[in-house]
Write an enzyme that holds these catalytic residues in place. Structure first.
Site, PDB file in Angstrom:
ATOM      1  N   SER A 177       0.782  -1.230   0.000  1.00 19.38           N
ATOM      2  CA  SER A 177       0.000   0.000   0.000  1.00 19.38           C
ATOM      3  C   SER A 177       0.815   1.281   0.000  1.00 19.38           C
ATOM      4  CB  SER A 177      -0.964  -0.001   1.186  1.00 19.38           C
ATOM      5  OG  SER A 177      -0.271  -0.211   2.388  1.00 19.38           O
ATOM      6  N   HIS A 205      -5.285  -3.098  -3.210  1.00 14.22           N
ATOM      7  CA  HIS A 205      -4.840  -2.108  -4.200  1.00 14.22           C
ATOM      8  C   HIS A 205      -4.675  -2.705  -5.598  1.00 14.22           C
ATOM      9  CE1 HIS A 205      -4.289   0.916  -1.101  1.00 14.22           C
ATOM     10  NE2 HIS A 205      -3.848  -0.076  -0.351  1.00 14.22           N
ATOM     11  N   LYS A 236     -11.990   1.001  -2.358  1.00 18.96           N
ATOM     12  CA  LYS A 236     -10.923   1.652  -3.107  1.00 18.96           C
ATOM     13  C   LYS A 236     -11.355   1.755  -4.576  1.00 18.96           C
ATOM     14  CE  LYS A 236      -7.361   0.702   0.279  1.00 18.96           C
ATOM     15  NZ  LYS A 236      -8.145   0.100   1.373  1.00 18.96           N
TER      16      LYS A 236
END
Ligand code: PMP
Length: 379
Positions: A177, A205, A236
């Protein structure tokens, strides 16, 4: 009233106090977002808002209970089905946050006498899951960042001393991250299969952003469907909120009955589930979002003289906290929403700007950011 001794402790620990995100932005409304994880630019997409509203009308704004009570809806199951299909697994189980998933799924699997091995730069939620596991009597091995040899050495040494029935789990971020670098999943899959260890990857991610259909790093690296535990988040690239574990049916059953963060928490609200479901479909139907975010990250990286990386996270390493704070303020003053990332989020002495790109940005904005960065670094 907080007792004086507690007051004193809180004051002592406030040395590196960080403000909440919004507080630090000089022009929050006007700032160009180059620091969030909204990689596909879906957070403000009208189709997600509509799906959230429709879900609220059909199922309510809240679920009112945990899934094991009456908090489960057809929409939760539909999202789980869509995610499993996308990730190439038999099943999927929603969790309320990625933090909750990681922190409670590891202790649900690894017991006393077992072992968990964790990359040194794993996300805090995996770290906490490992710590809970250690408190429960398991061995915790932290291997050097992306170092398969160190992992194998530790696994072998543990096995020699472990009791015959003891089991091992290996946990890693897929895309890390804070640095945006990636784990070598084929090597980890091979190593874990050889050692009979269970592999857990965190695709927070990578989901939506990497791979031919946006399914993640496992897809990009050719091990789609071969990782037994694939965790991902909905907050996200998918522009919603929540998290999930893609796995086999037997594993899902086990987690439903043992993962405390699943059992003892109110189920995800229908609007979040509805928005995520819309996002999963859009992510697959509109590959340009993924391509644009990654192309802009490449542009930013090459403008900074950095090597290519397979993610939309571009760190600008600065070192001292004060330097990161100074640079962030300068860029904020020029209209870029950039934040300083400091310890304990990153190791001591490695404060940085963590820049991200997303489909909501344009190349001209990235170029303007690069120009502002160069000027700020010259100062
Ligand atoms: N894993 C990683 C790698 C993350 O970056 C994050 C979020 N920062 C999480 C897990 C936690 O996910 P959530 O925000 O849904 O709690």
């Amino acid at each position: 009233m907080i007792p004086p001794a507690w007051q004193q402790r809180l004051q002592q620990q406030a040395g590196r106090r960080r403000a909440l995100g919004r507080d630090r932005a000089i022009r929050p409304a006007a700032g160009i977002d180059v620091c969030s994880n909204d990689y596909l630019g879906l957070r403000r997409d009208a189709r997600l808002a509509e799906a959230a509203a429709a879900a609220a009308r059909a199922f309510g704004t809240g679920t009112g209970a945990a899934r094991l009570l009456r908090g489960s809806t057809a929409l939760h199951e539909e999202l789980e089905g869509a995610l499993a299909q996308w990730k190439g697994t038999e099943a999927c189980l929603l969790f309320n946050t990625g933090f909750q998933a990681n922190a409670t799924l590891i202790p649900a699997l690894v017991g006393s006498g077992d072992a968990v091995f964790s990359d040194a730069l794993n996300h805090a939620s995996l770290v906490d899951g490992c710590r809970l596991t250690r408190a429960g009597g398991a061995h915790l091995g932290i291997y050097r960042h992306r170092d398969q040899e160190d992992l194998e050495r530790q696994l072998t040494a543990w096995r020699t001393a472990a009791s015959p029935g003891a089991l091992a789990l290996v946990a890693t971020d897929a895309v890390f991250s804070m640095d945006g670098d990636a784990a070598d999943l084929p090597a980890l899959v091979e190593l874990c299969e050889r050692h009979g260890a269970l592999l857990l990857i965190d695709e927070a991610h990578a989901t939506g952003l990497l791979g031919s259909s946006g399914a993640g790093l496992a897809q990009q690296q050719g091990v789609h469907g071969r990782v037994p535990l694939v965790m991902g988040t909905l907050g996200k690239a998918l522009g919603s909120f929540g998290a999930f574990i893609c796995c086999g049916d037997l594993m899902r059953d086990h987690l439903v009955n043992t993962a405390r963060g699943f059992i003892f928490s109110t189920a995800l609200p229908p609007p979040s589930v509805g928005a995520a479901l819309a996002a999963v479909r859009i992510a697959q139907a509109e590959p340009w979002r993924q391509e644009k975010a990654l192309a802009l990250a490449d542009r930013l990286r090459s403008g900074l003289g950095q090597l290519p990386h397979p993610s939309a996270i571009v760190p600008v390493p600065l070192g001292p906290d004060a330097e990161a704070v100074r640079l962030a303020a300068l860029l904020q003053a020029r209209g870029f929403d950039v934040r300083a990332v400091r310890p304990p989020t990153v190791p001591e002495g490695s404060a940085r700007l963590r820049l991200t790109t997303g489909a909501h940005l344009e190349a001209a904005q990235v170029d303007a950011l690069l120009a502002a960065l160069r000027e700020a670094l010259k100062d």
